[in-house]
Design an enzyme around this catalytic site. Structure first.
Site, short mmCIF file in Angstrom:
data_model
loop_
_atom_site.label_atom_id
_atom_site.label_comp_id
_atom_site.label_asym_id
_atom_site.label_seq_id
_atom_site.Cartn_x
_atom_site.Cartn_y
_atom_site.Cartn_z
CE LYS A 162 -3.74 -2.43 2.29
NZ LYS A 162 -4.41 -2.86 3.51
CD GLN A 171 -3.66 -4.49 6.56
OE1 GLN A 171 -3.74 -3.46 5.91
NE2 GLN A 171 -4.06 -5.65 6.09
CG ASP A 195 -10.32 -0.24 5.13
OD1 ASP A 195 -10.03 -0.72 4.04
OD2 ASP A 195 -9.59 -0.31 6.14
N1 GUN Z 1 -7.16 -6.88 6.02
C1 GUN Z 1 -7.48 -7.60 4.90
N2 GUN Z 1 -8.15 -6.84 4.02
C2 GUN Z 1 -8.26 -5.61 4.57
C3 GUN Z 1 -8.86 -4.40 4.13
O1 GUN Z 1 -9.45 -4.29 3.05
N3 GUN Z 1 -8.75 -3.35 4.99
C4 GUN Z 1 -8.12 -3.44 6.19
N4 GUN Z 1 -8.08 -2.35 6.97
N5 GUN Z 1 -7.56 -4.55 6.64
C5 GUN Z 1 -7.63 -5.63 5.83
#
Ligand code: GUN
Length: 282
Positions: free
Chosen positions: A49, A93, A116
Site C-alpha cells: 500500500k 490494518q 475502508d
Molecule cells: N485486512 C485484509 N483486508 C483488509 C482491508 O481491506 N482493509 C483493512 N483495513 N484490513 C484488511
C-alpha cells in the site's frame, strides 16, 4: 473456453489515471496506515500500500505499533490522525491483535477519513444504497472488474461464499444495489453446492484453498476468487480449483492477478476521493 479476467491490467489502467490526476493537484492526498503487531501477511500488504501510494505521488504515513498495545492507546493513535489536517485517509490494518476489539477501533475513525468504509455510519449508507462514490476496497474492486468486462449483475443470481465485514457483507449490498438476486453462504450453510450450482455469478471469499470444485459451478457462470492463501509449498492459492473450473466458467479471475490488485487500486481511488471531498468539496 472462459475469459480470464485480468485484474492486474484493469488495476494498472486505473492507477495510471489516478497518477495523472494527482500530478495536476497542488496539494497531495495523504494516506495513513496503522499496523499493530507482527502479522507477516499484514506487513506485506501494508508495504504494498505504501509503495503504491508513493508511486502515485501520494503522501503516506505508516504507524507501526507493538503487538501488546492497549486498546485505549490504539484509539489515541487513531484520534491523533483524526485531528491531523494533513491526513485525508486512515486505514487500520486488520486483523488486530486478539485482545483488541476491532469494532471499537473502527468506530474511532472519523467517518470522513474512513478509507475502508468500515465505520458503521459509512456501512449503513452503503447498505441503504445512499452512497455513490466510496465503497469498501475489495467489493468495489470486484464491481469494477464486472463493469470493465461488461458483465451486468441485474437480474442475475449472485452467490457469495463468506459473510465477513470486509468482503461478503458489503459485496452483498453492492450486488443488491445493482439489482442482482443475492445469496450469502457461509461456514454454517448446509448443502453449499445446492446454492453455488445455481449461481450466475459465484464469488468465493472463504480463504480455503481450491475448495470450490468444478461440480459446484454452473456451466457458463462468472467466477470470482477472493481467496488468497499461502499453501504449505509457499504458493499463493485461491478458493477456486482454477485449472478445472476455468473450462466451465464464462469468466474467471486468477489468483494471483485477479481481485488482489483491484483491492489496492480501490484503496488509492478512495484516498483520492476523500482528498477531493476535503479540499475540493466535491
Ligand atoms: N485486512 C485484509 N483486508 C483488509 C482491508 O481491506 N482493509 C483493512 N483495513 N484490513 C484488511
Amino acid at each position: 473456453m472462459s475469459i480470464i479476467i485480468d485484474g492486474k491490467a484493469v488495476s494498472k489502467k486505473i492507477l495510471e489515471e489516478i497518477k495523472l490526476e494527482t500530478e495536476n493537484l497542488q496539494n497531495k492526498p495523504c494516506l495513513a496506515v496503522i499496523i499493530a503487531g507482527n502479522d507477516a501477511a499484514s506487513k506485506i500488504y501494508v508495504n504494498n500500500k505504501q509503495k503504491t501510494a508513493g508511486y502515485l505521488g501520494f503522501e503516506s504515513i505508516v504507524k507501526e505499533l507493538p503487538e501488546d498495545i492497549s486498546q485505549n492507546s490504539l484509539i489515541e493513535e487513531v484520534e491523533k490522525l483524526n485531528r491531523d489536517e494533513n491526513v485525508h485517509a486512515i486505514l487500520v490494518q486488520l486483523p488486530l491483535p486478539a485482545h483488541i476489539d476491532s469494532s471499537k477501533i473502527i468506530e474511532s475513525i472519523r467517518p470522513d477519513k474512513d478509507v475502508d468504509c468500515f465505520h458503521p455510519y459509512n456501512t449503513a449508507k452503503i447498505a441503504l444504497n445512499m452512497e455513490t462514490t466510496l465503497f469498501p476496497c475489495t467489493p468495489a474492486g470486484i464491481m469494477l472488474l464486472l463493469k470493465e468486462y461488461g458483465i451486468s449483475a441485474e437480474g442475475k443470481h449472485a452467490v457469495i461464499i463468506g459473510r465477513s465485514n470486509i468482503v461478503g457483507r458489503p459485496l452483498s449490498w453492492l450486488l443488491l444495489n445493482n439489482s442482482a438476486t443475492v445469496t450469502v453462504c457461509h461456514s454454517k450453510t448446509e448443502n453449499l453446492a445446492d446454492f453455488t450450482k445455481n449461481a450466475d455469478i459465484l464469488i468465493s471469499a472463504a480463504g480455503k484453498p481450491e475448495f470450490v470444485k468444478k461440480e459446484m459451478v454452473k456451466e457458463g457462470a462468472v467466477v470470482i476468487d477472493v481467496g488468497i492463501t499461502r499453501d504449505t509449498d509457499g504458493k499463493i492459492k485461491g478458493d477456486i480449483d482454477f485449472e478445472r473450473v476455468k473450462d466451465k466458467a464464462s469468466y474467471i479471475t486468477p489468483v494471483p492477478g485477479g481481485v488482489g490488485p483491484m483491492t489496492i487500486c480501490c484503496l488509492m481511488k478512495n484516498t483520492l476521493e476523500l482528498f477531493k471531498k476535503y479540499h475540493l468539496k466535491t
